[in-house]
Design an enzyme around this catalytic site. Sequence first.
Site, PDB file in Angstrom:
ATOM      1  N   LYS A  82       0.865  -1.174   0.000  1.00 49.65           N
ATOM      2  CA  LYS A  82       0.000   0.000   0.000  1.00 49.65           C
ATOM      3  C   LYS A  82       0.899   1.220   0.000  1.00 49.65           C
ATOM      4  O   LYS A  82       1.277   1.746  -1.029  1.00 49.65           O
ATOM      5  CB  LYS A  82      -0.907   0.009   1.235  1.00 49.65           C
ATOM      6  CG  LYS A  82      -1.947  -1.098   1.221  1.00 49.65           C
ATOM      7  CD  LYS A  82      -2.847  -1.010   2.445  1.00 49.65           C
ATOM      8  CE  LYS A  82      -3.831  -2.165   2.437  1.00 49.65           C
ATOM      9  NZ  LYS A  82      -4.705  -2.153   3.642  1.00 49.65           N
ATOM     10  N   GLY A  83       1.258   1.668   1.135  1.00 46.27           N
ATOM     11  CA  GLY A  83       2.148   2.811   1.260  1.00 46.27           C
ATOM     12  C   GLY A  83       2.350   2.954   2.735  1.00 46.27           C
ATOM     13  O   GLY A  83       1.543   2.496   3.514  1.00 46.27           O
ATOM     14  N   GLY A  85       4.457   5.915   4.079  1.00 43.28           N
ATOM     15  CA  GLY A  85       5.198   7.127   4.388  1.00 43.28           C
ATOM     16  C   GLY A  85       4.539   8.034   5.399  1.00 43.28           C
ATOM     17  O   GLY A  85       5.228   8.663   6.183  1.00 43.28           O
ATOM     18  N   GLU A  86       3.208   8.139   5.387  1.00 40.39           N
ATOM     19  CA  GLU A  86       2.594   9.179   6.212  1.00 40.39           C
ATOM     20  C   GLU A  86       1.547   8.684   7.190  1.00 40.39           C
ATOM     21  O   GLU A  86       1.193   9.401   8.116  1.00 40.39           O
ATOM     22  CB  GLU A  86       1.933  10.227   5.300  1.00 40.39           C
ATOM     23  CG  GLU A  86       2.940  11.068   4.558  1.00 40.39           C
ATOM     24  CD  GLU A  86       2.546  11.295   3.100  1.00 40.39           C
ATOM     25  OE1 GLU A  86       3.326  11.924   2.385  1.00 40.39           O
ATOM     26  OE2 GLU A  86       1.469  10.830   2.696  1.00 40.39           O
TER      27      GLU A  86
END
Lengths: 144, 158
Positions: A82-83, A85-86
Site C-alpha cells: 500500500k504505502g 510514508g505518512e
Amino acid sequence: MKEYLAVTDGGRRINPQGFDQQVQGAVAQGIGYGLMEEVLLEKGRILNPSFTDYLIPTSLDVPDIRSLAVETVESTGPFGMKGIGEVGTNAPLPAVAGAVEDALGSCPGVAPLDPGRVLRAVENREGAAGTAAAARRSRTHKEE
Amino acid sequence: MEIRFVLNGRNTLVETSPDRKVTDLLREDLGLTGVKEGCGAGECGACTILVDGESRLSCLMLAAQIEGRHVTTIEGLAQGEDLHPVQEAFVEHGAVQCGFCTPGMVLSAVHLIENLSGPTREEIREGLSGNLCRCTGYTMIVDAVEAAAAKMRGEGSS
C-alpha cells in the site's frame, strides 16, 4: 508520553527496517502535531516562524516507538504494497485525545493538546472544589 | 586576520574576517559541506562540530573563536575507509533517513559517549536533545548510540 505502540497495515512489507523507519518518523511527527505544533497566524503573517516558537519534538518529547506490522496483501498495489510514508501521523492525536477524555470526561476539540490547553481543561473540570483541594495539597507539600 | 587551528587533525591557516560565521568558514571557505546549516539560529543542532572535543554549534561561533583550537567535523571522524563506531552503528540500526541531522547528531553522540559512562537510553535522549530530527522519531538513533557505546566499552559485538 511513556511508550508508544504502532500497529500499521501498509500491505506487504518489502523492507522491514524501512517500514519501521517510516512508522517511527511519522509517529514522532504525529506527536508533534497532536501535542506541540501550532502555526500562529495573524492577518496572513506567521507569528512563530522559527524553532524557538514553533516547537517540534526533540528526543525528550518522544518515547521509544515500537512498530508492529499487520501484513495484508493489497491486490491492487505494487507487489501487494500500500504505502507507509505518512499514515503513522494519524494516530497520536486521537490516542492522546482519548486518554484525556478518559481522564477528564471530555477533551478539548482543538489541536495541539499542549500543556496549557490540558491544564485549562483540568481546571475547568475541577472547578471551585478542585481548586480548594489543590491549595490544600500544595500547603501540605510545603510543610513536608 | 589569520586564524590558525587544527582541523580534523591537520594544522590549518585561514585568512578571514574575525567575525566570519564558523559554519560558513567550514562549508564555503574550506569545502567541508558535511557541516549543515539547519536554522542558523542555534536551535536545531545540525551545525554541531567538536571544538577541543566538546560539541558546539558552529552557527553561533565566529572565526576568531577557533584560533588555536582542535576542530572536528563529521569528515574527520572516520579513519580513511574505517568508520567510527558511532557511524557504523547509525548505518546498522537504521538511524539515518534523509541524513541532514546526521552529522550533528553523530558528533553530539561522540561527545556524549566520551564524557558519560553508560549512558542509559534516557541519558542518550537528554544528550541528543539539542539535535532535532524530523525523519526518524529518534528511536533508532538511541538504539545506535546505545550499541556504539557498548562497542566502545569493549562489550562484544553490536
